[in-house]
Motif scaffolding. Structure first.
Motif, PDB file in Angstrom:
ATOM      1  N   LEU A 198       0.832  -1.206   0.000  1.00 40.39           N
ATOM      2  CA  LEU A 198       0.000   0.000   0.000  1.00 40.39           C
ATOM      3  C   LEU A 198       0.868   1.259   0.000  1.00 40.39           C
ATOM      4  O   LEU A 198       0.642   2.191  -0.783  1.00 40.39           O
ATOM      5  N   ALA A 199       1.861   1.292   0.879  1.00 42.63           N
ATOM      6  CA  ALA A 199       2.747   2.452   0.955  1.00 42.63           C
ATOM      7  C   ALA A 199       3.475   2.683  -0.367  1.00 42.63           C
ATOM      8  O   ALA A 199       3.542   3.808  -0.878  1.00 42.63           O
ATOM      9  N   ALA A 200       4.021   1.607  -0.939  1.00 38.75           N
ATOM     10  CA  ALA A 200       4.755   1.734  -2.195  1.00 38.75           C
ATOM     11  C   ALA A 200       3.824   2.034  -3.365  1.00 38.75           C
ATOM     12  O   ALA A 200       4.247   2.626  -4.364  1.00 38.75           O
ATOM     13  N   SER A 201       2.544   1.649  -3.250  1.00 37.56           N
ATOM     14  CA  SER A 201       1.575   2.008  -4.288  1.00 37.56           C
ATOM     15  C   SER A 201       1.426   3.519  -4.367  1.00 37.56           C
ATOM     16  O   SER A 201       1.445   4.108  -5.460  1.00 37.56           O
ATOM     17  N   LEU A 202       1.279   4.158  -3.205  1.00 38.65           N
ATOM     18  CA  LEU A 202       1.190   5.619  -3.221  1.00 38.65           C
ATOM     19  C   LEU A 202       2.500   6.227  -3.705  1.00 38.65           C
ATOM     20  O   LEU A 202       2.501   7.212  -4.453  1.00 38.65           O
ATOM     21  N   GLY A 203       3.611   5.630  -3.313  1.00 41.90           N
ATOM     22  CA  GLY A 203       4.905   6.140  -3.740  1.00 41.90           C
ATOM     23  C   GLY A 203       5.119   6.099  -5.245  1.00 41.90           C
ATOM     24  O   GLY A 203       5.842   6.926  -5.795  1.00 41.90           O
ATOM     25  N   THR A 204       4.484   5.140  -5.918  1.00 38.78           N
ATOM     26  CA  THR A 204       4.654   5.016  -7.364  1.00 38.78           C
ATOM     27  C   THR A 204       3.482   5.580  -8.172  1.00 38.78           C
ATOM     28  O   THR A 204       3.601   5.756  -9.388  1.00 38.78           O
ATOM     29  N   MET A 205       2.348   5.858  -7.495  1.00 28.86           N
ATOM     30  CA  MET A 205       1.156   6.283  -8.229  1.00 28.86           C
ATOM     31  C   MET A 205       0.655   7.680  -7.860  1.00 28.86           C
ATOM     32  O   MET A 205      -0.379   8.121  -8.374  1.00 28.86           O
ATOM     33  N   TRP A 206       1.354   8.389  -7.000  1.00 29.25           N
ATOM     34  CA  TRP A 206       0.833   9.642  -6.456  1.00 29.25           C
ATOM     35  C   TRP A 206       0.545  10.696  -7.520  1.00 29.25           C
ATOM     36  O   TRP A 206      -0.297  11.568  -7.320  1.00 29.25           O
ATOM     37  N   ASN A 207       1.218  10.622  -8.657  1.00 26.11           N
ATOM     38  CA  ASN A 207       1.002  11.645  -9.694  1.00 26.11           C
ATOM     39  C   ASN A 207       0.478  11.058 -11.001  1.00 26.11           C
ATOM     40  O   ASN A 207       0.665  11.633 -12.061  1.00 26.11           O
ATOM     41  N   GLN A 208      -0.225   9.938 -10.908  1.00 31.27           N
ATOM     42  CA  GLN A 208      -0.791   9.341 -12.121  1.00 31.27           C
ATOM     43  C   GLN A 208      -2.120   9.966 -12.525  1.00 31.27           C
ATOM     44  O   GLN A 208      -2.636   9.690 -13.596  1.00 31.27           O
ATOM     45  N   GLY A 209      -2.707  10.771 -11.634  1.00 30.71           N
ATOM     46  CA  GLY A 209      -3.911  11.508 -11.996  1.00 30.71           C
ATOM     47  C   GLY A 209      -5.200  10.941 -11.451  1.00 30.71           C
ATOM     48  O   GLY A 209      -6.099  11.689 -11.054  1.00 30.71           O
ATOM     49  N   PHE A 210      -5.330   9.614 -11.380  1.00 27.26           N
ATOM     50  CA  PHE A 210      -6.625   9.057 -10.991  1.00 27.26           C
ATOM     51  C   PHE A 210      -6.930   9.283  -9.518  1.00 27.26           C
ATOM     52  O   PHE A 210      -8.101   9.430  -9.134  1.00 27.26           O
ATOM     53  N   ILE A 211      -5.909   9.342  -8.658  1.00 27.10           N
ATOM     54  CA  ILE A 211      -6.147   9.623  -7.237  1.00 27.10           C
ATOM     55  C   ILE A 211      -6.570  11.082  -7.066  1.00 27.10           C
ATOM     56  O   ILE A 211      -7.516  11.391  -6.325  1.00 27.10           O
ATOM     57  N   GLU A 212      -5.884  11.969  -7.760  1.00 29.44           N
ATOM     58  CA  GLU A 212      -6.230  13.392  -7.702  1.00 29.44           C
ATOM     59  C   GLU A 212      -7.669  13.627  -8.145  1.00 29.44           C
ATOM     60  O   GLU A 212      -8.418  14.371  -7.510  1.00 29.44           O
ATOM     61  N   ASP A 213      -8.048  12.971  -9.228  1.00 29.01           N
ATOM     62  CA  ASP A 213      -9.400  13.154  -9.762  1.00 29.01           C
ATOM     63  C   ASP A 213     -10.455  12.649  -8.776  1.00 29.01           C
ATOM     64  O   ASP A 213     -11.496  13.295  -8.580  1.00 29.01           O
ATOM     65  N   ALA A 214     -10.186  11.515  -8.155  1.00 28.05           N
ATOM     66  CA  ALA A 214     -11.164  10.915  -7.245  1.00 28.05           C
ATOM     67  C   ALA A 214     -11.311  11.731  -5.968  1.00 28.05           C
ATOM     68  O   ALA A 214     -12.432  11.947  -5.471  1.00 28.05           O
ATOM     69  N   LEU A 215     -10.192  12.198  -5.421  1.00 29.73           N
ATOM     70  CA  LEU A 215     -10.214  12.863  -4.116  1.00 29.73           C
ATOM     71  C   LEU A 215     -10.281  14.387  -4.215  1.00 29.73           C
ATOM     72  O   LEU A 215     -10.416  15.061  -3.192  1.00 29.73           O
ATOM     73  N   LYS A 216     -10.158  14.912  -5.422  1.00 28.47           N
ATOM     74  CA  LYS A 216     -10.165  16.361  -5.634  1.00 28.47           C
ATOM     75  C   LYS A 216      -9.037  17.032  -4.849  1.00 28.47           C
ATOM     76  O   LYS A 216      -9.219  18.001  -4.117  1.00 28.47           O
TER      77      LYS A 216
END
Length: 278
Positions: A127-145
């Motif tokens: 989980l921690a490394a998922s955020l570390g590798t995906m933090w700027n892929q866009g889909f998290i930003e879009d979901a959480l605003k």
């Protein structure tokens, strides 16, 4: 100490995600500030994700880790994220949301907003490394605003992490994480493939004898960091099984099989690494 537990509010229905309504929680371990007696300094924050194969939260990888981090001068928070039957990316959204919340409350929590370290143990390491590798892929930003910079970890602490869904996978973790999405998503969450130049620096430790999550998981992640020019510190201890926690009596089991004194130096080594982190 500010020691409280809160729920994480994410409207999964609005996101079109099926969720069983068991809310994720976070528990704070924020050290008190005494400005009349001490020089005020902003403390790093360690966001702790316990292991448990995405099936449960290991109680030995929560509070005891937080208190050890406090003893080193760091603030801490323990995330109890969504588990199966809730599927990816529920837990990832919750971790990202907590990092953003911590940054927003940096002044109140007395933390350095530029030293928020996401720490994971076993499946919590995935989980921690998922955020570390995906933090700027866009889909998290879009979901959480939120913006990418709000959810970016400043570093990773990975303790015997689940990383790969390939040959050396801890298969059960991926089955619990993905559920009905397993066939179409399993290759897409093999994190050694997702490391890129924007992945934060990492402190990683594992044991050679780990019979549950093979040491190759850490080796593959470290190799990917190296290929992308990302600094890391990697320690492979020769002896000890999976899930050691602190490797002391504090995180030992009733059976007494999680005591490995030579591994118990890892928190001090991590503290040195963190203090030198740019």
């Amino acid at each position: 100490m500010r020691h409280e537990t809160f729920e994480i509010e994410i409207d999964y229905g609005k996101l079109g995600i099926t969720h069983n309504e068991v809310k994720a929680t976070y528990t704070t371990y924020l050290l008190d500030v005494y400005p009349e007696y001490q020089r005020i300094r902003k403390r790093p924050l360690i966001v702790i994700c316990p292991g448990g194969g995405y099936n449960h939260h290991s109680p030995r990888e929560g509070e005891a880790i937080a208190i050890r981090m406090n003893s080193l001068g760091f603030n801490a928070v323990v995330l109890r994220y969504s588990l199966c039957p809730n599927e990816y990316p529920c837990a990832l959204y919750e971790l990202a949301s907590l990092v953003a919340l911590a940054r927003k409350n940096a002044e109140e929590w007395n933390i350095d907003e530029n030293k928020i370290i996401v720490a994971g143990f076993s499946a919590g390491g995935h989980l921690a490394a998922s955020l570390g590798t995906m933090w700027n892929q866009g889909f998290i930003e879009d979901a959480l605003k939120v913006s990418a910079e709000e959810i970016k970890p400043d570093g990773l602490l990975l303790s015997y992490p689940v990383i790969t869904s390939g040959e050396f996978a801890h298969r059960g973790s991926f089955e619990k994480l993905l559920g009905t999405q397993y066939d179409q998503m399993v290759d897409k969450v093999s994190l050694e493939k997702l490391v890129n130049k924007d992945t934060p620096e990492a402190f990683i430790w594992h044991t050679f004898e780990d019979g549950s999550v093979p040491v190759e998981n850490s080796l593959l992640f470290a190799d990917a960091l190296r290929k992308n020019g990302i600094h890391f510190e990697l320690h492979i201890f020769p002896y000890g099984g999976h899930g050691l926690g602190l490797a002391t009596e504090e995180t030992n089991t009733k059976e007494g099989n999680k005591l490995q004194p030579e591994c118990a130096i890892w928190p001090d080594m991590f503290a040195t690494w963190l203090r030198n982190l740019n």
